[in-house]
Design a protein around this motif. Structure first.
Motif, PDB file in Angstrom:
ATOM      1  N   TYR A   5       3.539  -0.195  -0.545  1.00 37.64           N
ATOM      2  CA  TYR A   5       3.973  -0.229   0.849  1.00 37.64           C
ATOM      3  C   TYR A   5       2.783  -0.075   1.799  1.00 37.64           C
ATOM      4  O   TYR A   5       2.746  -0.701   2.859  1.00 37.64           O
ATOM      5  CB  TYR A   5       5.013   0.865   1.130  1.00 37.64           C
ATOM      6  N   PHE A   6       1.830   0.761   1.421  1.00 42.63           N
ATOM      7  CA  PHE A   6       0.643   0.951   2.255  1.00 42.63           C
ATOM      8  C   PHE A   6      -0.142  -0.356   2.392  1.00 42.63           C
ATOM      9  O   PHE A   6      -0.523  -0.751   3.493  1.00 42.63           O
ATOM     10  CB  PHE A   6      -0.249   2.054   1.675  1.00 42.63           C
ATOM     11  N   VAL A   7      -0.366  -1.036   1.276  1.00 40.62           N
ATOM     12  CA  VAL A   7      -1.124  -2.300   1.308  1.00 40.62           C
ATOM     13  C   VAL A   7      -0.373  -3.358   2.116  1.00 40.62           C
ATOM     14  O   VAL A   7      -0.973  -4.073   2.934  1.00 40.62           O
ATOM     15  CB  VAL A   7      -1.409  -2.792  -0.132  1.00 40.62           C
ATOM     16  N   VAL A   8       0.934  -3.468   1.918  1.00 39.08           N
ATOM     17  CA  VAL A   8       1.722  -4.453   2.661  1.00 39.08           C
ATOM     18  C   VAL A   8       1.710  -4.128   4.155  1.00 39.08           C
ATOM     19  O   VAL A   8       1.568  -5.030   4.994  1.00 39.08           O
ATOM     20  CB  VAL A   8       3.166  -4.511   2.108  1.00 39.08           C
ATOM     21  N   THR A   9       1.827  -2.864   4.502  1.00 36.84           N
ATOM     22  CA  THR A   9       1.832  -2.475   5.917  1.00 36.84           C
ATOM     23  C   THR A   9       0.484  -2.744   6.569  1.00 36.84           C
ATOM     24  O   THR A   9       0.426  -3.279   7.688  1.00 36.84           O
ATOM     25  CB  THR A   9       2.189  -0.977   6.048  1.00 36.84           C
ATOM     26  N   VAL A  10      -0.600  -2.399   5.895  1.00 37.57           N
ATOM     27  CA  VAL A  10      -1.933  -2.661   6.448  1.00 37.57           C
ATOM     28  C   VAL A  10      -2.150  -4.168   6.606  1.00 37.57           C
ATOM     29  O   VAL A  10      -2.657  -4.633   7.633  1.00 37.57           O
ATOM     30  CB  VAL A  10      -3.027  -2.026   5.565  1.00 37.57           C
ATOM     31  N   LEU A  14      -2.796  -6.043  10.237  1.00 41.59           N
ATOM     32  CA  LEU A  14      -3.992  -6.853  10.476  1.00 41.59           C
ATOM     33  C   LEU A  14      -3.642  -8.302  10.786  1.00 41.59           C
ATOM     34  O   LEU A  14      -4.216  -8.911  11.690  1.00 41.59           O
ATOM     35  CB  LEU A  14      -4.927  -6.770   9.269  1.00 41.59           C
ATOM     36  N   PHE A  15      -2.700  -8.867  10.048  1.00 44.43           N
ATOM     37  CA  PHE A  15      -2.313 -10.258  10.257  1.00 44.43           C
ATOM     38  C   PHE A  15      -1.587 -10.435  11.588  1.00 44.43           C
ATOM     39  O   PHE A  15      -1.841 -11.392  12.325  1.00 44.43           O
ATOM     40  CB  PHE A  15      -1.434 -10.737   9.101  1.00 44.43           C
ATOM     41  N   SER A  16      -0.693  -9.520  11.907  1.00 42.26           N
ATOM     42  CA  SER A  16       0.087  -9.633  13.135  1.00 42.26           C
ATOM     43  C   SER A  16      -0.794  -9.506  14.372  1.00 42.26           C
ATOM     44  O   SER A  16      -0.672 -10.287  15.318  1.00 42.26           O
ATOM     45  CB  SER A  16       1.185  -8.568  13.151  1.00 42.26           C
TER      46      SER A  16
END
Length: 125
Positions: A5-10, A14-16
């Motif tokens: 979840y941490f990697v997906v959230t980061v 960054l992408f958004s």
């Protein structure tokens, strides 16, 4: 699950932020909010695709479902790569972004019939 979840959230943050900044910098002055809304709507459409695929339960295993999503992501990546080859950047200083927008707003306020109380307008002196 916390590291995933941490990697997906980061990655999402960054992408958004990068995508919204690009959409804002390349859009014409009158279309900035519309382009950013379209950017955010793509996220909503992506979430809708996930919900539809999950509810239909076409795939028997979760691995196959994740591979389907990975294939869709690869397809979107290829489409964006092709689009980026033909994209020409807009010069933001010509469009009046940044300080130009604020200067236009100040000019509009100075042209009003009732000047601002603390402004250096000749009518206030």
């Amino acid at each position: 699950m916390v590291p995933q979840y941490f990697v997906v959230t980061v990655g999402e943050v960054l992408f958004s932020i990068t995508g919204l900044a690009f959409a804002y910098s390349q859009a014409p002055i009158t279309m900035k909010s519309v382009v950013q809304a379209a950017w955010l709507m793509t996220t909503a459409v992506g979430n809708l695709v996930v919900v539809i695929v999950a509810q239909v339960q076409y795939f028997t295993s979760q691995v196959a479902e994740f591979m389907f999503f990975a294939a869709l992501m690869a397809l979107a990546t290829i489409i964006f790569m092709i689009m980026s080859c033909f994209y020409t950047y807009c010069n933001t200083s010509v469009q009046g972004n940044g300080l130009g927008d604020k200067e236009e707003l100040i000019i509009e306020k100075d042209s009003e019939d009732i000047p601002l109380k603390d402004s250096n307008h000749p009518k206030n002196k």
